[in-house]
Structures are given as structure tokens and as C-alpha cells.
Write a protein that holds these residues in place. Structure first.
Motif, PDB file in Angstrom:
ATOM      1  N   TRP A  36       2.142   3.946   3.425  1.00 18.65           N
ATOM      2  CA  TRP A  36       1.564   3.874   2.085  1.00 18.65           C
ATOM      3  C   TRP A  36       0.687   2.633   2.055  1.00 18.65           C
ATOM      4  CZ3 TRP A  36       2.008  -0.237  -1.288  1.00 18.65           C
ATOM      5  CH2 TRP A  36       1.469  -0.038  -2.568  1.00 18.65           C
ATOM      6  N   GLU A  37      -0.483   2.766   1.436  1.00 17.68           N
ATOM      7  CA  GLU A  37      -1.391   1.631   1.331  1.00 17.68           C
ATOM      8  C   GLU A  37      -1.763   1.395  -0.121  1.00 17.68           C
ATOM      9  OE1 GLU A  37      -4.284   1.324   4.889  1.00 17.68           O
ATOM     10  OE2 GLU A  37      -4.010   3.475   4.515  1.00 17.68           O
ATOM     11  N   GLY A  38      -1.674   0.133  -0.532  1.00 14.98           N
ATOM     12  CA  GLY A  38      -2.087  -0.276  -1.865  1.00 14.98           C
ATOM     13  C   GLY A  38      -3.108  -1.386  -1.735  1.00 14.98           C
ATOM     14  N   VAL A  43       3.022  -0.328   3.285  1.00 14.41           N
ATOM     15  CA  VAL A  43       4.405  -0.113   3.690  1.00 14.41           C
ATOM     16  C   VAL A  43       4.415   0.911   4.814  1.00 14.41           C
ATOM     17  CG1 VAL A  43       6.666   0.764   2.968  1.00 14.41           C
ATOM     18  CG2 VAL A  43       5.293  -0.602   1.376  1.00 14.41           C
ATOM     19  N   ILE A  44       5.203   0.633   5.839  1.00 10.20           N
ATOM     20  CA  ILE A  44       5.433   1.603   6.915  1.00 10.20           C
ATOM     21  C   ILE A  44       6.916   1.914   6.923  1.00 10.20           C
ATOM     22  CG2 ILE A  44       5.361   2.023   9.397  1.00 10.20           C
ATOM     23  CD1 ILE A  44       2.947   0.130   9.514  1.00 10.20           C
ATOM     24  N   ASP A 100       9.280   7.881  -4.492  1.00 10.83           N
ATOM     25  CA  ASP A 100       9.351   6.721  -5.382  1.00 10.83           C
ATOM     26  C   ASP A 100       8.021   6.479  -6.106  1.00 10.83           C
ATOM     27  OD1 ASP A 100      10.685   4.581  -6.599  1.00 10.83           O
ATOM     28  OD2 ASP A 100      10.088   3.171  -5.025  1.00 10.83           O
ATOM     29  N   GLY A 101       7.358   7.561  -6.503  1.00 13.39           N
ATOM     30  CA  GLY A 101       6.091   7.455  -7.229  1.00 13.39           C
ATOM     31  C   GLY A 101       4.883   7.153  -6.363  1.00 13.39           C
ATOM     32  N   ASP A 102       5.068   7.064  -5.057  1.00  2.00           N
ATOM     33  CA  ASP A 102       3.969   6.776  -4.148  1.00  2.00           C
ATOM     34  C   ASP A 102       3.722   7.941  -3.200  1.00  2.00           C
ATOM     35  OD1 ASP A 102       3.519   4.112  -5.096  1.00  2.00           O
ATOM     36  OD2 ASP A 102       5.277   3.458  -3.973  1.00  2.00           O
ATOM     37  N   VAL A 103       2.549   7.954  -2.588  1.00  2.00           N
ATOM     38  CA  VAL A 103       2.193   9.004  -1.635  1.00  2.00           C
ATOM     39  C   VAL A 103       1.989   8.349  -0.269  1.00  2.00           C
ATOM     40  CG1 VAL A 103       0.552  10.816  -1.052  1.00  2.00           C
ATOM     41  CG2 VAL A 103       1.052  10.319  -3.456  1.00  2.00           C
ATOM     42  N   TYR A 104       2.766   8.811   0.703  1.00  2.00           N
ATOM     43  CA  TYR A 104       2.710   8.308   2.070  1.00  2.00           C
ATOM     44  C   TYR A 104       2.051   9.365   2.964  1.00  2.00           C
ATOM     45  CZ  TYR A 104       6.238   4.780   0.842  1.00  2.00           C
ATOM     46  OH  TYR A 104       6.922   3.731   0.294  1.00  2.00           O
TER      47      TYR A 104
END
Length: 108
Positions: A36-38, A43-44, A100-104
Motif C-alpha cells: 500500500w502506498e500513501g 506498507v509492505i 482496513d480501508g486501504d487498497v493493496y
């Protein structure tokens, strides 16, 4: 002779079908490494087949790494980390992991 040929053909066709199913299962499996990138952070998360995992968080000027145990069933991910248990909706669609609300996206 015809029976032998028919049995060989049947065996080959079953083998191809089994490979196709495995490919579909791999696409929908949480096992693997996801990213996931913000803005200014990423996060990996790696989910191993044995129910263990590693999460690495990186941000400007810092990083954190922790291990966890997990189970994934019926679009619910349960994570045990540092004695705490979390259960959250989690699913895979079109090769992306929604957690958790994120897209990986899958990197391995």
C-alpha cells in the motif's frame, strides 16, 4: 489400444483443469506480499502460507517492522499481534487486496 489413448487424453485434460483451478485459487489467495502506498509512506505486508506474516511500515524519517499470526476466511482477516487480536473485513477483487480501508496491490 483405444482405451489406453482415451485414458491418456482424460488424464491430460484433468491435469489442465487442475492447473486452471490452482491459478484461480492463487489469484484469490491472501498468501503473498502486498503493498500500500500513501503520501510519504508505504506498507509492505507479507502473508505466509503457514499463517504467519510480517508487516513493514515506512515513512519519512522512520520505519517499523512487526510479525503476526493470521487466519483468513469468509472475507474476514483475523490478526494476532503482540497479544492483541483484531478481526476486520478483508477481500481480494481484481487482483487487489482491500483491507482496513486501504487498497493493496500484489508485489509477489
Amino acid at each position: 489400444m483405444k482405451l489406453t489413448g482415451l485414458l491418456m487424453l482424460l488424464t491430460l485434460s484433468l491435469g489442465f483443469m487442475a492447473c486452471s483451478d490452482d491459478d484461480d485459487n492463487d489469484k484469490n489467495s491472501i498468501v503473498g506480499t502486498w503493498k500500500w502506498e500513501g503520501e510519504g509512506e508505504y506498507v509492505i505486508a507479507t502473508f505466509n502460507a503457514d499463517g504467519t506474516g510480517v508487516c513493514e511500515e515506512f515513512w519519512e524519517g522512520g520505519a517499523d517492522r512487526y510479525t503476526f499470526r493470521y487466519s483468513y476466511s469468509n472475507n474476514m482477516l483475523t490478526v494476532l499481534e503482540d497479544g492483541e487480536t483484531y478481526t476486520e473485513p478483508c477481500y481480494i477483487k481484481d487482483g487487489l487486496l482491500y483491507w482496513d480501508g486501504d487498497v493493496y496491490y500484489r508485489v509477489k
